[in-house]
Design a protein around this motif. Structure first.
Motif, short mmCIF file in Angstrom:
data_model
loop_
_atom_site.label_atom_id
_atom_site.label_comp_id
_atom_site.label_asym_id
_atom_site.label_seq_id
_atom_site.Cartn_x
_atom_site.Cartn_y
_atom_site.Cartn_z
N ASP A 148 18.24 6.29 -1.11
CA ASP A 148 17.53 6.08 0.14
C ASP A 148 18.55 5.60 1.17
OD1 ASP A 148 16.15 4.38 2.20
OD2 ASP A 148 14.35 5.01 1.11
N ASP A 149 18.79 6.41 2.19
CA ASP A 149 19.86 6.11 3.15
C ASP A 149 19.68 4.75 3.81
OD1 ASP A 149 21.07 8.51 2.59
OD2 ASP A 149 20.22 9.56 4.32
N GLN A 150 18.43 4.40 4.11
CA GLN A 150 18.21 3.13 4.81
C GLN A 150 18.47 1.93 3.90
OE1 GLN A 150 14.38 1.11 5.77
NE2 GLN A 150 14.79 1.84 7.86
N ILE A 151 17.98 2.00 2.67
CA ILE A 151 18.18 0.87 1.75
C ILE A 151 19.66 0.70 1.45
CG2 ILE A 151 17.75 0.05 -0.59
CD1 ILE A 151 14.96 1.24 -0.42
N ARG A 152 20.35 1.81 1.23
CA ARG A 152 21.79 1.71 0.95
C ARG A 152 22.52 1.11 2.16
NH1 ARG A 152 25.57 5.10 -2.72
NH2 ARG A 152 27.62 4.35 -2.06
N ALA A 153 22.16 1.53 3.37
CA ALA A 153 22.80 1.00 4.58
C ALA A 153 22.49 -0.48 4.74
CB ALA A 153 22.34 1.79 5.80
N PHE A 154 21.27 -0.88 4.41
CA PHE A 154 20.88 -2.29 4.48
C PHE A 154 21.74 -3.12 3.52
CE2 PHE A 154 17.70 -5.62 2.97
CZ PHE A 154 17.85 -6.43 4.09
N LEU A 155 21.87 -2.65 2.30
CA LEU A 155 22.70 -3.33 1.32
C LEU A 155 24.14 -3.44 1.81
CD1 LEU A 155 23.41 -4.48 -1.50
CD2 LEU A 155 23.51 -2.11 -2.33
N ASP A 156 24.68 -2.35 2.30
CA ASP A 156 26.08 -2.32 2.72
C ASP A 156 26.32 -3.27 3.90
OD1 ASP A 156 28.75 -1.10 2.49
OD2 ASP A 156 28.33 -0.32 4.48
N LYS A 157 25.41 -3.27 4.87
CA LYS A 157 25.61 -4.11 6.06
C LYS A 157 25.51 -5.59 5.73
CE LYS A 157 24.13 -5.04 10.80
NZ LYS A 157 23.27 -4.66 11.94
N VAL A 158 24.51 -5.97 4.94
CA VAL A 158 24.37 -7.39 4.60
C VAL A 158 25.59 -7.86 3.80
CG1 VAL A 158 22.97 -9.14 3.44
CG2 VAL A 158 21.86 -7.26 4.63
N GLU A 159 26.02 -7.04 2.86
CA GLU A 159 27.20 -7.39 2.07
C GLU A 159 28.43 -7.55 2.97
OE1 GLU A 159 27.40 -8.10 -1.11
OE2 GLU A 159 26.36 -6.67 -2.41
N PHE A 168 21.48 -16.86 -6.14
CA PHE A 168 22.17 -15.66 -5.67
C PHE A 168 22.06 -15.43 -4.16
CE2 PHE A 168 20.78 -13.83 -10.05
CZ PHE A 168 21.72 -14.62 -10.69
N ILE A 169 21.01 -15.94 -3.52
CA ILE A 169 20.78 -15.67 -2.10
C ILE A 169 20.84 -16.93 -1.24
CG2 ILE A 169 19.10 -14.82 -0.42
CD1 ILE A 169 20.45 -12.60 -1.99
N VAL A 170 20.10 -17.95 -1.64
CA VAL A 170 20.02 -19.17 -0.81
C VAL A 170 21.39 -19.78 -0.53
CG1 VAL A 170 19.08 -21.51 -0.68
CG2 VAL A 170 17.64 -19.62 -1.50
N PRO A 171 22.31 -19.86 -1.51
CA PRO A 171 23.63 -20.42 -1.19
C PRO A 171 24.37 -19.62 -0.12
CG PRO A 171 23.29 -20.42 -3.55
CD PRO A 171 22.18 -19.59 -2.96
N SER A 172 24.18 -18.30 -0.11
CA SER A 172 24.84 -17.49 0.92
C SER A 172 24.23 -17.76 2.30
CB SER A 172 24.73 -16.00 0.57
OG SER A 172 25.54 -15.68 -0.54
N ILE A 173 22.91 -17.88 2.37
CA ILE A 173 22.28 -18.23 3.65
C ILE A 173 22.84 -19.57 4.14
CG2 ILE A 173 20.13 -18.83 4.83
CD1 ILE A 173 18.63 -17.04 2.86
N ASP A 228 25.63 -15.35 11.56
CA ASP A 228 24.30 -14.77 11.69
C ASP A 228 23.83 -14.33 10.31
OD1 ASP A 228 22.00 -13.43 12.26
OD2 ASP A 228 22.90 -11.96 13.61
N ALA A 229 22.82 -15.00 9.78
CA ALA A 229 22.29 -14.71 8.44
C ALA A 229 21.01 -13.90 8.49
CB ALA A 229 22.05 -16.01 7.68
N THR A 230 20.84 -13.10 9.54
CA THR A 230 19.58 -12.37 9.72
C THR A 230 19.24 -11.49 8.52
OG1 THR A 230 19.72 -12.36 12.13
CG2 THR A 230 18.39 -10.64 11.12
N GLY A 231 20.22 -10.75 8.00
CA GLY A 231 19.95 -9.85 6.88
C GLY A 231 19.51 -10.59 5.64
N LEU A 232 20.16 -11.72 5.35
CA LEU A 232 19.79 -12.51 4.18
C LEU A 232 18.43 -13.16 4.36
CD1 LEU A 232 23.30 -14.08 3.57
CD2 LEU A 232 22.09 -12.59 1.96
N ILE A 233 18.14 -13.62 5.56
CA ILE A 233 16.82 -14.21 5.82
C ILE A 233 15.74 -13.13 5.75
CG2 ILE A 233 15.41 -15.46 7.50
CD1 ILE A 233 18.04 -16.74 8.51
N LEU A 234 16.07 -11.95 6.24
CA LEU A 234 15.13 -10.82 6.12
C LEU A 234 14.87 -10.51 4.65
CD1 LEU A 234 13.46 -8.44 7.06
CD2 LEU A 234 15.58 -7.16 7.47
#
Length: 490
Positions: free
Chosen positions: A322-333, A383-388, A397-403
């Motif tokens: 899924d192009d959008q999910i992969r792009a979401f993963l890539d951008k947040v990373e 896995f997520i909260v420490p990064s936020i 800007d932690a928008t992707g992680l908060i999303l």
């Protein structure tokens, strides 16, 4: 053909079998928790080492403390404790038989057989794979919880313990009384600082019944930290049928990706196998490798899984298509996680991230989105909260992680965005669904779960951003919100 010792030399062509004499193996390790991951990881490394003609006195004696462990013991007993491990890549598949475990301790409610096995002088390492949730950690403090009912029971009955840590303490006490050197205790679980966490659990429980013994354990027993990595799906009918298609009858086959990694702190006073000869990294920088893996791989799994779960996507590789999910993963990373991951020896973090994307896209592994969504209440705080927290602390800007947290909340509501019911997928599922329902109207109650978010729910900026994002997900759907995140208009 039934998998067992008698049939090893007559198995179908293409299945690799041990090239060493299993009768010459003697146990040096008791491993507690012999599920798929252990048999695809530690057991494979030792099988490789034994195949080089080395360290045959370091074989694995399987063990467990739960009813499911006894079921596994009985199943493996019918196969002479042999396991098939199939490595799957899009362009290749290879199956091998792992013979590194010549026996398995009977599972008993009092743990007497396990304690006796660990008390044997030949055992120099006790290793554990008891899952992230098996360490009795207080979610509010992130430290060992002496108030847990199972811990309290063991404290009151130290000679008949129910927990793995109670059994370890009883065995260490027996070895001390016999004048034997203590074994090393090594966690193989995906838990941050797992050596320290294990040490805290063992000493914390011992202190409740025998403060002097606890002091001795603290000064005499080694608890090396380790980082483990290999994508290993659960076994189901598909995997059993797949191995049957090769002409092999294995009731508990293991499938996994070709990649594997093991990084260990070299702290083994009683000795250890020469695992560096088969690709294991021994280093004082385990924490750096661990942080990289937990933030980029395990955090990445969550970033990938929850939007996919809301869209009823079944397999991980399908989500990566899924192009959008992969792009979401890539951008947040790339923009939120990599900048806050500390340097790792001899490692390019961008290359590591790219490797993670390739591993997730491996269609042959057939890993499931549901597995990656499992147990979010235990995994999100690690896995997520420490990064936020780190991104916010650095003014980023932690928008992707908060999303991502908003998407997890929406997932825990219990229905996908098509209206399909999501079956319970967390030990705290009932509580999570209740809070998620309340959060639909008042998003702040989700971040108020201190067992998950700690004091992050008191950060006004984070709370305001989460409020905006969760309301947007409910109003417009996850795809529309992710699209705005990706094009910078969110």
């Amino acid at each position: 053909m039934k998998l067992n010792e008698a049939n090893l030399n007559a198995l179908p062509a293409g299945i690799n079998v041990p090239n060493y004499d299993r009768k010459a193996l003697t146990p040096g390790i008791v491993h507690i928790g012999t599920g798929n991951f252990h048999r695809a990881h530690m057991a494979v490394y030792l099988d490789d080492l034994f195949g080089m003609g080395l360290d045959h006195d370091w074989a694995i004696l399987g063990a467990g403390v739960r009813e499911g462990d006894e079921k596994m013991r009985r199943l493996l007993e019918t196969q002479d404790y042999l396991s098939s491990v199939t490595e799957r890549a899009p362009d290749s598949t290879s199956t091998r038989i792992i013979g590194a475990m010549p026996g398995f301790v009977p599972v008993d409610p009092t743990n007497a057989p396990l304690i006796a096995a660990m008390s044997d002088a030949a055992i120099r390492i006790v290793s554990l794979t008891v899952t992230e949730g098996g360490y009795f950690i207080d979610p509010k403090t992130g430290t060992f919880s002496p108030e847990h009912p199972a811990i309290q029971r063991d404290a009151a009955n130290p000679d008949a313990p129910e927990t793995v840590f109670g059994a370890i303490i009883a065995a260490l006490k027996a070895r001390r009384a016999a004048g034997l050197q203590p074994f090393t205790v090594m966690s193989c679980d995906n838990v941050p600082h797992n050596g320290h966490v294990t040490r805290d659990a063992v000493i914390g429980l011992a202190r409740l019944s025998d403060a002097e013994l606890a002091e001795w354990i603290g000064t005499s027993v080694a608890f090396p930290s380790s980082m483990v990595d290999r994508i290993t799906p659960a076994t189901g009918p598909h995997e059993i049928q797949m191995i049957a298609g090769l002409g092999l009858e294995d009731a508990a086959p293991v499938t996994c990706e070709p990649f594997r990694q093991w990084v260990i702190e070299d702290n083994f006073p009683a000795g250890r196998p020469q695992l560096e000869k088969v690709g294991v990294t021994f280093t004082e920088a385990v924490d750096a490798y661990e942080t990289m893996k937990i933030r980029i791989l395990n955090g990445g799994h969550a970033i990938l899984a929850y939007p996919a779960g809301l869209r009823d996507i079944h397999f991980v590789h399908e989500a990566m298509q899924d192009d959008q999910i992969r792009a979401f993963l890539d951008k947040v990373e790339q923009t939120e996680i990599l900048p806050i991951v500390p340097p790792v020896p001899d490692t390019d973090l961008s290359a590591y991230k790219q490797l993670i994307l390739e591993r997730c896209a491996n269609s042959a592994v057939a890993d499931t989105i549901r597995r990656l969504c499992l147990d979010g209440s235990n995994r999100q705080p690690k896995f997520i909260v420490p990064s936020i927290r780190d991104v916010v602390a650095k003014g980023g800007d932690a928008t992707g992680l908060i999303l991502l947290s908003a998407l997890w909340c929406r997932y825990c509501f219990g229905t996908s965005e098509t209206g399909a019911e999501i079956a319970p997928n967390d030990p705290s599922w009932e509580q999570l669904t209740l809070v998620a329902a309340r959060a639909k109207d008042d998003p702040s109650v989700w971040l108020a779960m201190r067992e998950v978010y700690g004091d992050l729910g008191e950060n006004a900026a984070v709370v305001a951003r989460f409020d905006q994002l969760l309301r947007a997900v409910w109003a417009d759907g996850s795809q529309a919100v992710i699209a705005r995140y990706l094009d910078g208009t969110l």
